[in-house]
Scaffold this motif. Structure first.
Motif, PDB file in Angstrom:
ATOM      1  N   ASP A  25       0.383  -1.131  -0.529  1.00 15.04           N
ATOM      2  CA  ASP A  25      -0.065   0.133   0.935  1.00 15.04           C
ATOM      3  C   ASP A  25       1.232   1.120  -0.021  1.00 15.04           C
ATOM      4  O   ASP A  25       0.709   2.346  -0.655  1.00 15.04           O
ATOM      5  N   ALA A  26       1.938   1.759   0.907  1.00 14.43           N
ATOM      6  CA  ALA A  26       2.621   2.521   0.486  1.00 14.43           C
ATOM      7  C   ALA A  26       4.121   2.948  -0.506  1.00 14.43           C
ATOM      8  O   ALA A  26       3.661   3.826  -1.313  1.00 14.43           O
ATOM      9  N   VAL A  27       3.545   1.667  -1.052  1.00 15.44           N
ATOM     10  CA  VAL A  27       4.920   1.923  -2.137  1.00 15.44           C
ATOM     11  C   VAL A  27       3.876   2.130  -3.184  1.00 15.44           C
ATOM     12  O   VAL A  27       3.821   3.148  -4.320  1.00 15.44           O
ATOM     13  N   ARG A  28       2.142   1.829  -3.563  1.00 15.09           N
ATOM     14  CA  ARG A  28       1.846   1.459  -4.606  1.00 15.09           C
ATOM     15  C   ARG A  28       1.333   3.689  -4.160  1.00 15.09           C
ATOM     16  O   ARG A  28       1.299   4.004  -4.948  1.00 15.09           O
ATOM     17  N   VAL A  29       1.206   4.060  -3.104  1.00 12.94           N
ATOM     18  CA  VAL A  29       0.842   5.361  -3.244  1.00 12.94           C
ATOM     19  C   VAL A  29       2.418   6.287  -3.047  1.00 12.94           C
ATOM     20  O   VAL A  29       1.955   7.678  -4.029  1.00 12.94           O
ATOM     21  N   PHE A  30       3.134   6.159  -3.157  1.00  9.48           N
ATOM     22  CA  PHE A  30       4.220   6.664  -3.021  1.00  9.48           C
ATOM     23  C   PHE A  30       4.408   7.000  -4.590  1.00  9.48           C
ATOM     24  O   PHE A  30       4.595   8.222  -4.759  1.00  9.48           O
ATOM     25  N   TRP A  31       4.075   5.522  -5.594  1.00  2.54           N
ATOM     26  CA  TRP A  31       4.555   5.737  -7.140  1.00  2.54           C
ATOM     27  C   TRP A  31       4.311   6.531  -7.353  1.00  2.54           C
ATOM     28  O   TRP A  31       3.802   6.704  -8.732  1.00  2.54           O
ATOM     29  N   ASN A  32       2.123   5.987  -6.680  1.00  2.00           N
ATOM     30  CA  ASN A  32       1.619   7.053  -8.034  1.00  2.00           C
ATOM     31  C   ASN A  32       1.959   8.944  -8.181  1.00  2.00           C
ATOM     32  O   ASN A  32       1.681   9.762  -8.381  1.00  2.00           O
ATOM     33  N   GLY A  33       2.531   9.393  -6.218  1.00  2.00           N
ATOM     34  CA  GLY A  33       3.029  10.336  -6.535  1.00  2.00           C
ATOM     35  C   GLY A  33       4.695  10.770  -7.055  1.00  2.00           C
ATOM     36  O   GLY A  33       4.494  12.227  -7.713  1.00  2.00           O
ATOM     37  N   VAL A  34       5.192  10.130  -7.871  1.00  2.00           N
ATOM     38  CA  VAL A  34       6.686   9.991  -8.460  1.00  2.00           C
ATOM     39  C   VAL A  34       6.164   9.626 -10.120  1.00  2.00           C
ATOM     40  O   VAL A  34       7.096   9.824 -11.143  1.00  2.00           O
ATOM     41  N   ALA A  35       5.235   9.057 -10.298  1.00  2.00           N
ATOM     42  CA  ALA A  35       5.107   8.306 -11.317  1.00  2.00           C
ATOM     43  C   ALA A  35       5.933   9.234 -12.305  1.00  2.00           C
ATOM     44  O   ALA A  35       6.192   9.111 -13.453  1.00  2.00           O
ATOM     45  N   ALA A  36       4.802  10.190 -12.824  1.00  2.00           N
ATOM     46  CA  ALA A  36       4.542  10.998 -13.570  1.00  2.00           C
ATOM     47  C   ALA A  36       6.244  12.021 -13.982  1.00  2.00           C
ATOM     48  O   ALA A  36       6.265  12.590 -15.659  1.00  2.00           O
ATOM     49  N   SER A  37       7.163  12.060 -12.936  1.00  6.44           N
ATOM     50  CA  SER A  37       8.472  12.642 -13.419  1.00  6.44           C
ATOM     51  C   SER A  37       9.608  11.668 -13.079  1.00  6.44           C
ATOM     52  O   SER A  37      10.507  11.881 -13.562  1.00  6.44           O
ATOM     53  N   TRP A  38       9.297  10.601 -12.462  1.00  7.55           N
ATOM     54  CA  TRP A  38      10.257   9.437 -12.451  1.00  7.55           C
ATOM     55  C   TRP A  38      10.517   8.419 -13.655  1.00  7.55           C
ATOM     56  O   TRP A  38      11.818   8.178 -13.920  1.00  7.55           O
ATOM     57  N   GLY A  39      10.071   9.144 -14.932  1.00 10.45           N
ATOM     58  CA  GLY A  39      10.195   7.891 -15.831  1.00 10.45           C
ATOM     59  C   GLY A  39       9.590   6.663 -15.831  1.00 10.45           C
ATOM     60  O   GLY A  39       9.241   6.246 -14.467  1.00 10.45           O
ATOM     61  N   ARG A  40      10.138   6.030 -17.203  1.00 13.57           N
ATOM     62  CA  ARG A  40       9.096   4.872 -17.008  1.00 13.57           C
ATOM     63  C   ARG A  40      10.308   3.722 -16.394  1.00 13.57           C
ATOM     64  O   ARG A  40      11.717   3.669 -16.812  1.00 13.57           O
ATOM     65  N   PRO A  41       9.467   2.847 -14.984  1.00  7.68           N
ATOM     66  CA  PRO A  41      10.273   1.744 -14.565  1.00  7.68           C
ATOM     67  C   PRO A  41      10.338   0.868 -15.708  1.00  7.68           C
ATOM     68  O   PRO A  41       9.117   0.591 -16.602  1.00  7.68           O
ATOM     69  N   ARG A  42      11.747  -0.159 -15.398  1.00  6.13           N
ATOM     70  CA  ARG A  42      12.014  -1.092 -15.587  1.00  6.13           C
ATOM     71  C   ARG A  42      11.211  -2.074 -16.254  1.00  6.13           C
ATOM     72  O   ARG A  42      10.571  -3.523 -16.460  1.00  6.13           O
ATOM     73  N   GLU A  43      10.264  -2.207 -14.418  1.00  4.32           N
ATOM     74  CA  GLU A  43       9.524  -3.573 -13.997  1.00  4.32           C
ATOM     75  C   GLU A  43       8.506  -3.145 -13.151  1.00  4.32           C
ATOM     76  O   GLU A  43       9.494  -2.846 -11.985  1.00  4.32           O
ATOM     77  N   LYS A  44       7.814  -3.455 -12.893  1.00  5.19           N
ATOM     78  CA  LYS A  44       6.812  -3.526 -11.372  1.00  5.19           C
ATOM     79  C   LYS A  44       5.929  -4.434 -10.954  1.00  5.19           C
ATOM     80  O   LYS A  44       5.739  -5.252 -12.123  1.00  5.19           O
ATOM     81  N   ARG A  45       6.266  -4.598 -10.169  1.00  9.21           N
ATOM     82  CA  ARG A  45       5.886  -6.079  -9.464  1.00  9.21           C
ATOM     83  C   ARG A  45       4.912  -6.160  -8.169  1.00  9.21           C
ATOM     84  O   ARG A  45       5.509  -6.196  -6.643  1.00  9.21           O
ATOM     85  N   TRP A  46       3.813  -5.977  -8.470  1.00  9.56           N
ATOM     86  CA  TRP A  46       3.019  -5.228  -7.200  1.00  9.56           C
ATOM     87  C   TRP A  46       2.442  -6.551  -5.823  1.00  9.56           C
ATOM     88  O   TRP A  46       1.322  -6.178  -5.053  1.00  9.56           O
ATOM     89  N   GLU A  47       2.511  -7.650  -6.856  1.00 12.66           N
ATOM     90  CA  GLU A  47       1.781  -8.739  -5.677  1.00 12.66           C
ATOM     91  C   GLU A  47       3.262 -10.186  -5.304  1.00 12.66           C
ATOM     92  O   GLU A  47       3.231 -10.560  -6.433  1.00 12.66           O
ATOM     93  N   GLN A  48       3.379  -9.651  -3.683  1.00 12.00           N
ATOM     94  CA  GLN A  48       4.887  -9.439  -3.885  1.00 12.00           C
ATOM     95  C   GLN A  48       4.679 -10.112  -2.445  1.00 12.00           C
ATOM     96  O   GLN A  48       4.186  -9.756  -1.516  1.00 12.00           O
ATOM     97  N   PRO A  49       3.689 -11.984  -2.176  1.00 16.62           N
ATOM     98  CA  PRO A  49       3.366 -12.366  -1.030  1.00 16.62           C
ATOM     99  C   PRO A  49       5.075 -11.930   0.714  1.00 16.62           C
ATOM    100  O   PRO A  49       5.840 -12.611  -0.212  1.00 16.62           O
ATOM    101  N   HIS A  50       4.929 -11.506   1.281  1.00 18.91           N
ATOM    102  CA  HIS A  50       5.510 -11.855   2.351  1.00 18.91           C
ATOM    103  C   HIS A  50       5.723 -12.921   3.540  1.00 18.91           C
ATOM    104  O   HIS A  50       4.255 -13.218   4.065  1.00 18.91           O
ATOM    105  N   LEU A  51       6.384 -13.625   3.581  1.00 15.19           N
ATOM    106  CA  LEU A  51       6.078 -15.056   4.233  1.00 15.19           C
ATOM    107  C   LEU A  51       7.356 -14.769   5.342  1.00 15.19           C
ATOM    108  O   LEU A  51       8.340 -14.324   5.561  1.00 15.19           O
ATOM    109  N   GLU A  52       6.827 -15.356   6.420  1.00 18.21           N
ATOM    110  CA  GLU A  52       7.430 -15.110   7.329  1.00 18.21           C
ATOM    111  C   GLU A  52       7.862 -16.823   7.984  1.00 18.21           C
ATOM    112  O   GLU A  52       6.730 -17.760   7.578  1.00 18.21           O
TER     113      GLU A  52
END
Length: 282
Positions: free
Chosen positions: A102-129
């Motif tokens: 959630d934090a990465v998505r909000v941050f990305w939405n805030g910078v996407a217009a000026s930070w240029g096109r990323p090489r890859e976006k991986r939105w669904e990464q289960p964090h396991l313990e």
């Protein structure tokens, strides 16, 4: 110390105790930031960047590691938006944005217009313990690597990185730096592998960062010709057993949602999903 707009300023050594208290509200998810702060004392020259803090009522409410990796720490949507605004003012200096989804998505939405096109976006990464003994029998031949293993270990690290990230760590003259990183993990006792009786590497994994509370695993790899034979499951169980006994009581990692074979391995070992991460790579 004066704060900047929205109560955000770089943290320093005097803020270390407050930062650690913040990060340890979720010590497993925040293991990377906790490790970086503890080993650098929040000194920018050792961080290779900055740790931003956002304050509310004089208390540290959220933070953001800004080095090669940008990692939000205990950041809600408003915090992430404020960190994005600050990042916009200085331009992109990071190669990866990674952390709770959630934090990465909000941050990305805030910078996407000026930070240029990323090489890859991986939105669904289960964090396991896992905080208990592995649920399968550990491979007794998994061990810490030594410098004598580097001729077998280093090519496997390069292959794993290239397969996972999509570019070689040796690209653009990065080979010497990457080899030094692999050797550093070996010297710390954070590199683990299983070899056959001819010395051929069959499985490897590393601890990327660790605190008294948790250790995060990276670089899990089995050569393609050896996959599907159970080496990864028994190998990961072996790593979990050693790490929990000798480094930290909880072992964590995050994995791409589409990597069904890896997720099946981790489930068999006893890992359970605790949250979702996301990664944006440049």
């Amino acid at each position: 110390m004066l704060t900047t707009r929205h109560g955000v300023r770089p943290l320093g050594a005097a803020d270390l105790a407050a930062f650690l208290e913040l990060a340890r509200r979720d010590p497993v998810v925040n293991v990377f930031a906790d490790y970086r702060a503890s080993t650098t004392n929040l000194e920018p020259r050792w961080l290779g960047g900055e740790m931003w803090g956002r304050f509310e009522g004089g208390e540290l409410a959220a933070a953001c590691h800004v080095g090669a990796n940008l990692v939000p720490v205990q950041a809600g949507p408003e915090d992430a938006a404020v960190f994005a605004e600050r990042a916009m003012a200085r331009g992109r200096t990071v190669s990866t944005i990674v952390g709770p989804q959630d934090a990465v998505r909000v941050f990305w939405n805030g910078v996407a217009a000026s930070w240029g096109r990323p090489r890859e976006k991986r939105w669904e990464q289960p964090h396991l313990e896992i905080s208990a003994p592995p649920q399968v029998t550990p491979d007794p031949l998994v061990r810490r690597t030594t410098r004598r293993d580097l001729n077998e270990l280093y090519p496997a690290c390069v292959a794993m990185y290239t397969e996972e990230v999509g570019v070689s760590p040796e690209a653009n003259g990065g080979g010497e730096l990457y080899r030094a990183r692999v050797a550093q993990l070996v010297s710390r006792g954070w590199s683990f592998a299983r070899f056959d009786d001819r010395g051929r590497l069959l499985f490897k994994a590393e601890v990327a960062c660790a605190t008294p509370y948790a250790a995060q695993i990276q670089g899990v790899y089995v050569p393609p010709e050896c996959r599907g034979t159970g080496l990864a499951t028994a190998g990961m169980a072996g790593v979990v057993e050693i790490v929990r006994r000798e480094i930290a009581p909880t072992v964590s990692l995050y994995v791409n949602e589409w990597n069904t074979s890896a997720r099946a391995v981790y489930q068999k070992v006893g890992f359970r999903e605790s949250t979702r991460f996301a990664t944006v790579m440049y």
